[in-house]
Enzyme design. Structure first.
Site, PDB file in Angstrom:
ATOM      1  N   GLU A 264      -2.371  -1.510   3.520  1.00 56.74           N
ATOM      2  CA  GLU A 264      -1.353  -2.134   2.678  1.00 56.74           C
ATOM      3  C   GLU A 264      -0.087  -2.089   3.500  1.00 56.74           C
ATOM      4  OE1 GLU A 264       1.788  -2.195   0.924  1.00 56.74           O
ATOM      5  OE2 GLU A 264       1.201  -0.579  -0.442  1.00 56.74           O
ATOM      6  N   CYS A 301       7.011  -0.775  -1.721  1.00 52.41           N
ATOM      7  CA  CYS A 301       6.310  -1.911  -1.103  1.00 52.41           C
ATOM      8  C   CYS A 301       6.555  -3.176  -1.901  1.00 52.41           C
ATOM      9  CB  CYS A 301       4.805  -1.692  -1.079  1.00 52.41           C
ATOM     10  SG  CYS A 301       4.324  -0.039  -0.670  1.00 52.41           S
TER      11      CYS A 301
END
Lengths: 526, 526
Positions: A264, A301
């Site tokens: 990720e 994120c």
């Protein structure tokens, strides 16, 4: 609280074979904390991977309910860590205690949610096609399928979530739930935290009778490469930078036996503010947006790094208000000095770009991050300009004003893969702009309406994933229960006697699973 | 039957922009057949990929039942291909007509099975977590998840199955079912077959009102690289050699946006014959085993290339009988001259190896393949000697005699990943050797008991996959309905108004799906 020993974790034992020691730093002062950590030697990395491999057969064959006990025990151990633990995490990350307490609850809750998945049993994906001895022209044999763990998993901790995406975080929880022993590479930014959490996992493993190599952890710079290349490792979980994730993917692809990497990595999380919403509640949107940009010092994120609107007085007004909010925002301490350097570099790129204008934010100096607002020419987005596509990890966002719907469409088509996209709109906006949804579906893992992407709920329906470069594999998620799928693979059993079949596939259905039997779902025995 | 035009298929039109023409050969005589095929130009490859991309949004958003109509129509069109079609496939592949008729039925049956999956709807993976506005400390927003197609898929046809693993084969069926338009790279070994099947798919697309770019096909050597590197392509399906599959994986990993490759490559499919079975039915096993080795001229991915037994008079007797069967076997024509060359090369490696003994089989000369039996020192397997691990694609098998259970275990641990492993045993064998099952589970995608691996049923429970090098990703299968999973990815919808939600996720549950709602499976409306 146990002493922070700083040794590597190998098969339930502690090991410090090498000479090199590492220091953990106070994130606010940059001073060394009074703990030292043993850089793992090549041999220790090898031993950790081998310990995981040795534990695999026993661990993966435990009933799911036994692994559920282990995950619940980890959750309990995490919840029992005391205020001294919280204080150390705060020292290592400069995050406030309330955030750490919340993140701990999220982390233990995550473990318990995976325990529920194990008890529910659907992760096994049980399928049965019974024999049809009379079928013409050829009889059908009995075929049954279920999923098993892929093997030992290497997990890389994230800098920005010392608990929820680290030692006992989502990747570790998903791998353990799948029956895969873990070798965890501790993040240099919070090694004392990792040590304490590692001890908690080892205590839980001991209490619930898990095989010793079920959890292992190594400290040190550069030890990740040896892990990813180790023949025993069968998959990799990673949360971090695009550069780091890409490098791991390359290493994994170049192994004699390539393995999957679930990284990720990078997302700018566009927020599209639609016209009626601007008119009706522009001020509230400005406040909420600025809050989301600055949440956790911008180090999520899912931080909204791109705000898109149609050229209008309302959008200009929104930018002016967001700019004021960010301008007034107190400077924030980032997780570590590396993070601050990256933030400054990202800002420098934005400042230097001729197509990008600085709208608001105090001059970035000193040891803390100042919130910033930029505005970029829409053509940069249409042309997929790399500066605009790069995640700047910190409290900054870039606004893009599009001339009309056609340019909005072109701008969104120019986007790379994202974790999230957000539409802010009134009902009439959402009706008029319904065409945005299929376009965004092809770009992102999660689409939000009238919310902000920075909250990532841990649940069954969450997708914290998306097309590259948001992640290395759009078919996975690193948050939520679907994350277990990344570490499972199907096995088929042909013409098996009942006694040899796994419980999940026996006629009597002793686990009471809902199974796909001859093309129909059924929870009945056969 | 339509004329065999030999032009590329782009968005429902035929295209032959380049000058270069390719010939299809009669597999038995090596003579050119009276058809010529237009090598696709770079521009045609680009157009084909763009056509697929242009069709994606419409195609993936069709209700599953509409895509099911399309798959059923393809199946009907395949079934209606006449005897002249069968004759051409036989000419191009040297396979007997009965095999082609059977393979056609398998191929149309496969399409219809995926249509059933679409009507069942579980492939959508619908999950709903409803909002909890009162939750403390933070409310939960409404989150819903379903799966969508990953995007246009490039599919590479296999040499050995001109229908079931080619133009309208399993990868194409799975991709279309998932809502992914396909660009198919026709295999040079059966281009006339591909042309006729391509026309059948295009007719089915027309009849059922599919977007024009839903299926595209290109002819030509070297065009695969352009396809795999094309930015519109989002996944690759491949059945072929380890070398070919590895090369595609490398290309895909090195793209600016890496994409997944599902390559089914190389497997030697060990068969372990246990002691009591040897004693009680050695003769029958020898006959069955020889039959499986020679089935389809040994050109099945699941051909048993390794026979393992414990040193005993019974095992020696088995090898002697298998040897006699193979010695007497008439020579068989392979699919093409490339296949014959590879087979000869593989045999040369086996003959040349000092640890490998030739037990039976006529000298390999001429234009047909002679069946062969070799015997290898068990230490070669224990040491993972590459010669023993390499698939020899044709009617040959290697026997390995192990001294005892410990050596059996070591030999199996030395195996690389496989599509299948088979245990031949009486009930007392299976009890005594139950320890083999978990060991084999970690090596293979399918374990058979008292069967032969060469039959691969198309059903829900089949796994035609396995750890590398059997495939490039152990988490997939290229046969059976689970194959659709390779081409799907999850998307999450947060705080969506009902009207904007996909039907699968609406409260009213109009598709009557069984959904995971707040952690419980339910087919009720909310």
């Amino acid at each position: 609280m146990p002493e922070i020993l700083g040794h590597n974790f190998i098969a339930g034992q502690r090991s410090a074979a090498g000479q090199q020691r590492l220091q953990s730093l106070d994130a606010s002062t940059g001073q060394a904390l009074p703990f030292s950590f043993a850089q793992a030697t090549d041999s220790e990395v090898d031993q950790a991977a081998r310990a995981a491999a040795a534990a695999f057969a026993e661990f993966r064959q435990l009933p799911g309910t036994r692994r559920a006990e282990f995950l619940d025990a980890i959750a309990d151990e995490l919840d029992e860590l005391d205020d001294r633990f919280v204080a150390i995490v705060c020292q290592e990350t400069a995050l406030p205690a309330a955030r750490i307490q919340g993140e701990r609850a999220r982390t233990s809750g995550q473990m318990r949610l995976f325990a529920q998945v194990l008890r529910r049993g659907d992760y096994l994906g049980a399928r049965i096609d019974q024999a049809q001895p009379q079928r013409q022209p050829l009889p059908r044999v009995d075929l049954r399928q279920m999923r098993i763990g892929v093997g030992p998993v290497a997990v890389f901790g994230a800098s920005n979530f010392p608990l929820a995406f680290s030692t006992a975080g989502g990747d570790t929880a998903a791998a353990l739930a799948a029956g895969c022993p873990v070798v965890f590479k501790a993040h240099s930014g919070h090694m004392a935290t990792a040590d304490l959490v590692g001890c908690a996992i080892v205590r839980a493993a001991g209490r619930t009778g898990m095989p010793e190599g079920v959890f292992n952890m190594v400290f040190g710079a550069g030890v990740g490469e040896g892990l990813v290349k180790h023949p025993a490792i069968q998959a990799v979980g990673f949360t971090g930078s695009l550069k780091g994730g890409d490098a791991l993917c390359r290493m994994a692809a170049e192994r004699p036996q390539p393995i999957p990497v679930f990284a990720e990595m990078s997302s700018i999380n566009p927020v599209i503010v639609l016209p009626a919403a601007l008119t009706q509640r522009g001020e509230a949107i400005a406040r909420e947006l600025a809050g989301s940009v600055c949440l956790g010092a911008g180090q999520f994120c899912t931080n909204p790094g791109l705000v898109i609107g149609l050229k209008s007085p309302g959008f200009s007004q929104l930018l002016s208000e967001v700019g004021q909010q960010l301008q007034q925002q107190a400077a924030q301490t980032l997780l570590n000095t590396g993070g601050l350097r990256s933030y400054e570099e990202g800002l420098t790129h934005l400042h230097a770009h001729p197509g990008i204008e600085h709208l608001a934010g105090q001059v970035q100096t000193g040891t803390q991050a100042h919130a910033q607002l930029f505005k970029a020419d829409a053509h940069l987005l249409v042309a997929s300009d790399p500066v605009l596509q790069e995640e700047v990890f910190g409290p900054t966002t870039v606004a893009v004003e599009v001339a009309d719907d056609a340019q909005l469409r072109a701008a969104l088509l120019g986007l790379r893969g994202q974790l999230t996209a957000t539409l802010i709109g009134e009902p009439e906006d959402l009706e008029a702009y319904a065409w945005l949804v299929p376009l965004l579906e092809e770009k992102v893992g999660r689409i939000l309406i009238n919310g902000y992407p920075t909250g990532v709920e841990v649940c069954d329906a969450m997708v914290h994933g998306g097309p590259y470069p948001a992640t290395s594999d759009a078919r996975g998620t690193s948050v939520g229960t679907l994350a277990i799928d990344r570490f499972l693979r199907p096995v088929c059993y042909q013409n098996y006697p009942q006694a040899l079949l796994p419980l999940a596939l026996q006629d009597a259905n002793p686990l009471r699973l809902r199974r796909l039997v001859n093309g129909q779902w059924s929870d009945a025995p056969l």
